[in-house]
Design a protein around this motif. Structure first.
Motif, mmCIF file in Angstrom:
data_model
loop_
_atom_site.group_PDB
_atom_site.id
_atom_site.type_symbol
_atom_site.label_atom_id
_atom_site.label_comp_id
_atom_site.label_asym_id
_atom_site.label_seq_id
_atom_site.Cartn_x
_atom_site.Cartn_y
_atom_site.Cartn_z
ATOM 1 N N GLY A 601 0.807 -1.203 0.000
ATOM 2 C CA GLY A 601 0.000 0.000 0.000
ATOM 3 C C GLY A 601 0.841 1.254 0.000
ATOM 4 O O GLY A 601 2.032 1.245 -0.333
ATOM 5 N N LEU A 602 0.216 2.360 0.406
ATOM 6 C CA LEU A 602 0.869 3.662 0.442
ATOM 7 C C LEU A 602 1.273 4.004 1.868
ATOM 8 O O LEU A 602 0.739 3.450 2.838
ATOM 9 C CB LEU A 602 -0.084 4.732 -0.085
ATOM 10 C CG LEU A 602 -0.547 4.567 -1.537
ATOM 11 C CD1 LEU A 602 -1.685 5.519 -1.828
ATOM 12 C CD2 LEU A 602 0.602 4.794 -2.501
ATOM 13 N N ASP A 603 2.223 4.938 2.014
ATOM 14 C CA ASP A 603 2.638 5.366 3.346
ATOM 15 C C ASP A 603 2.080 6.743 3.678
ATOM 16 O O ASP A 603 2.573 7.431 4.562
ATOM 17 C CB ASP A 603 4.166 5.372 3.463
ATOM 18 C CG ASP A 603 4.814 6.294 2.449
ATOM 19 O OD1 ASP A 603 4.075 6.885 1.633
ATOM 20 O OD2 ASP A 603 6.051 6.424 2.473
ATOM 21 N N TYR A 641 -7.876 5.042 -5.469
ATOM 22 C CA TYR A 641 -6.757 4.151 -5.186
ATOM 23 C C TYR A 641 -6.747 3.054 -6.245
ATOM 24 O O TYR A 641 -7.496 2.087 -6.172
ATOM 25 C CB TYR A 641 -6.885 3.557 -3.785
ATOM 26 C CG TYR A 641 -6.473 4.532 -2.698
ATOM 27 C CD1 TYR A 641 -5.255 4.409 -2.049
ATOM 28 C CD2 TYR A 641 -7.298 5.591 -2.339
ATOM 29 C CE1 TYR A 641 -4.871 5.311 -1.066
ATOM 30 C CE2 TYR A 641 -6.930 6.492 -1.360
ATOM 31 C CZ TYR A 641 -5.717 6.354 -0.726
ATOM 32 O OH TYR A 641 -5.330 7.245 0.242
ATOM 33 N N GLY A 642 -5.899 3.237 -7.252
ATOM 34 C CA GLY A 642 -5.745 2.237 -8.295
ATOM 35 C C GLY A 642 -4.551 1.345 -8.027
ATOM 36 O O GLY A 642 -3.932 1.400 -6.962
ATOM 37 N N THR A 643 -4.207 0.494 -8.982
ATOM 38 C CA THR A 643 -3.117 -0.465 -8.791
ATOM 39 C C THR A 643 -2.084 -0.350 -9.902
ATOM 40 O O THR A 643 -2.406 -0.055 -11.057
ATOM 41 C CB THR A 643 -3.649 -1.915 -8.748
ATOM 42 O OG1 THR A 643 -4.323 -2.207 -9.983
ATOM 43 C CG2 THR A 643 -4.589 -2.108 -7.588
ATOM 44 N N LEU A 659 -4.480 7.347 -8.555
ATOM 45 C CA LEU A 659 -4.685 7.535 -9.990
ATOM 46 C C LEU A 659 -5.927 8.383 -10.219
ATOM 47 O O LEU A 659 -6.718 8.639 -9.297
ATOM 48 C CB LEU A 659 -4.838 6.178 -10.684
ATOM 49 C CG LEU A 659 -3.657 5.202 -10.560
ATOM 50 C CD1 LEU A 659 -4.018 3.864 -11.174
ATOM 51 C CD2 LEU A 659 -2.411 5.781 -11.225
ATOM 52 N N ASP A 660 -6.091 8.809 -11.449
ATOM 53 C CA ASP A 660 -7.297 9.543 -11.786
ATOM 54 C C ASP A 660 -8.511 8.655 -11.547
ATOM 55 O O ASP A 660 -8.454 7.428 -11.663
ATOM 56 C CB ASP A 660 -7.268 9.981 -13.255
ATOM 57 C CG ASP A 660 -6.280 11.126 -13.470
ATOM 58 O OD1 ASP A 660 -5.936 11.806 -12.484
ATOM 59 O OD2 ASP A 660 -5.846 11.309 -14.625
ATOM 60 N N GLY A 661 -9.609 9.314 -11.218
ATOM 61 C CA GLY A 661 -10.800 8.576 -10.834
ATOM 62 C C GLY A 661 -11.421 7.800 -11.978
ATOM 63 O O GLY A 661 -11.117 7.988 -13.146
#
Length: 839
Positions: A601-603, A641-643, A659-661
């Motif tokens: 994931g992200l921090d 939140y994309g991958t 990422l863009d929606g």
């Protein structure tokens, strides 16, 4: 004179009522009397004239009043008795006579509900009425199972049911019900008279070929003060236990209903059971040994106090086998690999729930708690591109939930609502993979070493909500103050040969969220037909991710319009929502999900916004059995939140990115009509779903586009001859697109269920399920022969499953960048003889 009704009125409003005893005495406490109030006493008895007296209250603590009734002879008029119709509509209640919708295929309540117009039982056992999930499944007006109602619908013998009631505008809270309208819907099961106030149930034993068996013992008692059920079932005939006690929804918060129930489950990381789902509705590919025992009761501790309890133990031992060929459509060349899976699963749940309700004229209290212990062991043997791999997953989960709802009517126009909740969850997962297929990534020379990941994800959460609702003529105002605190963690370690720890694959994520919100609601009724509802939520959010603190301020509005005209409803709604990510998007290092998939994931935290637009149209004419239910919705976000995926032949690394929606557009409609001239009940439905999202795959950016659709036709006959049919036809289509790649797949399924009633004793049911997948035909034939001697509590059933003896079935799953072709092992043909005793 005994059993004379005596009703007390204060200023023309009913205050209390009672009945005289065998000595002609009566006694009652009348509250809320004020000095100089007019107290009217009305006495009535069959065959007597009414006696009405009025008294001016002057502060007395006790009053004695003697009543004399005069005889009133009456001549009875001619009475004509008519057979009661199939369906009876009375205000918000629609009553279906069960015997008119029962045939030789109906065994348990779920089978009966599938025959009721407007009621749909989904593949997972959840029940909907006109497209809306039911709030409760009651029996004789009482709730014994709450959201675990599948225990009742899948086990109670339908032979006990006399009527099925659809309760529109249902509300279980009597204080709330007297104050405002409800949008909930519930089902109520009415028992036959000979099943009331006595012990009833059945015992069923079945033995068959290929070592098949099943057995059940059901016991029930329904009296005025206590209702009791015990269901026991054991089988290896594909009837799983745990899906009956699992609810798909964990958070239930209706925008315009006051009573809430918030239950959160913590993050589940590992799952080696990544086999694709088949299209089967009858678990034809499930090899199982299952056991379920549930004990439930509800009792009246006093006139205004109820106690409900539910405890259950369920166990499923499942064996799954399939082989798959997977293609990833990536540049410069597609990636392909094959799998042969054999997974053994042992899943056990023990849980108990306790609920107590107390209410009086102005106050309602409801407290409930539940505890659940779930242990799961999954042992998977896998041949991956000719390499033999063993995976073992061990889970231990503990859940504990508490809820307290208080509703107090402050006055005729003011209502106070208080809700408190607390929950604790803990999930421990151990994953072992042997041999070490990641030896190249870890520069290990020993190819026979093993890797082990231990993870723990505890969650604690607490919240309180207080709301004041005020009604003014055509308007209704609500002001809610809400606060909650969540503390979520992910702790994981990654070991090689139980010794070498890989720090880059270890996680110690600590995530705290505090939310303080105020919500203003406004409702205005322009008329009985046209209504407006709106809300505005202002919230301050405090987050702490691994000691990095951030604050977020959100404003979330919502508005809806509803137009009701006799039997039809038109609705339009819009909402704007700010969202904060869950912890599953925030683990800083990679974490292993199965033998080839890592996720990171992200921090940091970045909220994203979403817009939701919906339109619905409902038409209900139960007298003519003509029902329409349709819904159109559109959702889009600015950021999401994309991958980012790095896919190789041996592994798949997933990184969450901002990422863009994307957008989601969906539409569904169902039309149900009863053709009395035939007589047939027909239903047509379709579901359409379009989605667009950004994604990164092997450094290639693109937009994924998915489209899924199905078209379904069902027909149920109610012929005067001893032969009826259930016919269904469904066409499914899916298409995925990524970059220049486009893939599509379609398949169709059909079913013909024939029910032949040779006599009251003999009934035969033959079911044919047909699938056309990837240019291959599959036909499953099942048969049941029932023999029920007249006046005998014994009944006998001979059933044959998969008489065409299909051994395996190939299925295809398509997404925007992947195609998976899977072959599933099918439960072979077997014959089963059942003996049932009803009492």
């Amino acid at each position: 004179m005994s059993n004379i009704s005596i009703v007390f009125y204060i200023n023309q409003n009913i205050a209390e009522y009672t009945y005289s005893n065998e000595k002609g005495m009566y006694n009652v406490n009348v509250s809320n009397l004020k000095n100089l109030d007019t107290l009217k006493i009305v006495a009535n008895g069959l065959g007597y004239k009414s006696n009405i007296k009025e008294i001016i209250y002057k502060g007395q603590r006790e009053l004695t009043n003697n009543i004399t009734l005069e005889e009133k002879p009456e001549a009875l008029k001619e009475v004509v008795l008519e057979a009661w119709e199939k369906i009876k509509v009375s205000k918000d209640t629609v009553t279906f006579r069960a015997s008119k919708f029962t045939d030789g295929s109906v065994e348990v309540v779920e089978d009966l509900l599938k025959k009721i117009p407007g009621v749909e039982v989904l593949k997972n056992g959840e029940i909907e009425v006109n497209g809306k999930p039911i709030d409760k499944l009651l029996i004789e007006g009482d709730d014994l199972f709450d959201d675990k109602y599948k225990i009742l619908s899948k086990n109670l013998d339908a032979n006990n049911i006399s009527k099925v009631q659809v309760l529109n505008n249902f509300e279980d809270n009597p204080v709330l019900k007297s104050f405002q309208e409800s949008e909930k819907v519930a089902l109520n099961l009415m028992l036959k008279e000979d099943k009331k106030n006595v012990w009833f149930g059945n015992i069923n034993i079945g033995l068959g070929t290929n070592e098949r068996y099943e057995g059940s013992a059901n016991l029930g008692l329904l009296k005025k003060k206590v209702k009791f059920f015990n269901f026991t079932n054991i089988n290896n005939t594909r009837k799983l236990a745990i899906p009956q006690v699992r609810s798909n929804s964990t958070i239930t918060i209706s925008k315009y209903q006051a009573e809430k129930k918030i239950e959160k489950n913590n993050n589940t990381i590992v799952n080696i059971d990544n086999l694709t789902n088949t299209n089967f509705s009858d678990n034809e590919d499930v090899f199982n040994n299952s056991f379920l025992n549930s004990l439930s009761f509800v009792t009246n501790l006093s006139e205004n106090t109820k106690l409900r309890s539910l405890s259950y133990y369920s166990s499923d031992i499942i064996d799954k086998q399939n082989s798959s060929f997977v293609e990833y459509f990536v540049s410069p060349e597609p990636i392909e690999y094959s799998e042969e899976n054999n997974i053994n699963i042992k899943d056990i749940i023990f849980a108990t729930e306790l609920e107590i309700k107390h209410y009086n004229n102005k106050t309602y209290y409801k407290y409930d708690f539940s505890f659940e212990n779930n242990s799961t062991l999954k042992d998977g043997n896998l041949i991956f591109n000719e390499n033999v791999i063993n995976q073992e997953q061990e889970d231990n989960k503990h859940n504990f939930f508490n809820h307290l709802n208080v509703t107090k009517k402050l006055s005729e126009n003011n209502l106070l609502l208080v809700y408190l909740y607390h929950g604790q969850n803990n999930t421990k997962q151990n994953l072992t993979i042997h041999p070490n297929i990641f030896n190249q990534q870890f520069e290990e020379e020993d190819t026979q070493s093993l890797v082990q990941q231990n993870s723990n994800s505890p969650l604690r959460y607490t919240g309180i909500s207080t709301e004041l609702i005020t009604k003014l003529k055509k308007s209704e105002f609500g002001l809610e103050i809400f606060g909650n605190y969540d503390h979520d963690k992910i702790n994981s370690t990654f070991l090689v040969n139980n010794q070498v720890s890989v720090d880059s694959l270890a996680n110690d994520t600590d995530y705290k969220k505090t939310n303080l919100s105020a919500r203003v609601r406004y409702k205005y009724d322009f008329s009985d037909k046209f209504k407006l509802r709106s809300s505005l939520v202002i919230s301050q959010n405090y987050t702490n991710l691994n000691n990095r603190k951030e604050d977020f301020f959100f404003v979330n509005p919502a508005i809806s319009f509803t137009y009701k005209k006799k039997q039809s409803v038109l609705g339009l709604n819009y909402s704007f929502t700010n969202n904060i990510p869950e912890i599953s998007y925030l683990n800083e290092n990679y974490i292993l999900k199965n033998y080839r998939t890592f996720s990171r994931g992200l921090d940091f935290i970045e909220p994203f916004k979403s817009h939701n637009i919906g339109f619905r149209y409902v038409y209900k004419n139960y007298k003519k059995i003509f029902l329409i239910n349709s819904y159109l919705f559109y959702n889009f976000t600015n950021r999401n939140y994309g991958t980012e995926n790095f896919i190789t032949e041996n592994s798949n690394f997933i990184d969450y990115k901002i990422l863009d929606g994307g957008s989601l557009l969906g539409y569904n409609i169902s039309i149900t009509k009863y053709l009395s001239s035939l007589p047939f009940l027909i239903k047509f439905s379709t579901n359409q779903l379009w989605s667009n999202n950004d994604v990164l795959i092997n450094n290639e950016f693109g937009i994924t586009k998915n489209y899924n659709a199905n078209y379904q036709f069902k027909c149920t006959t109610y012929l005067d001859i001893p032969l009826d049919f259930d016919l269904s036809f469904k066409y499914n289509y899916s298409k995925g697109q990524f970059s220049d790649q486009e893939n599509s797949f379609d398949y169709l399924e059909a079913s013909l269920n024939s029910i032949l009633e040779l006599s009251e004793k003999w009934k035969i049911q033959i079911t044919n399920d047909f699938y056309y997948i990837n240019k291959n035909n599959f036909l499953f034939t099942n048969m049941k022969i029932n023999f029920s001697p007249n006046g005998n509590r014994w009944s006998y059933q001979l059933q044959g499953s998969n008489l065409s003896n299909i051994k395996d079935l190939t299925n295809i799953n398509i997404s925007e960048n992947q195609k998976r072709s899977s072959s599933f092992r099918i439960v072979p043909r077997y014959i089963l003889l059942n003996l049932k005793y009803r009492f």
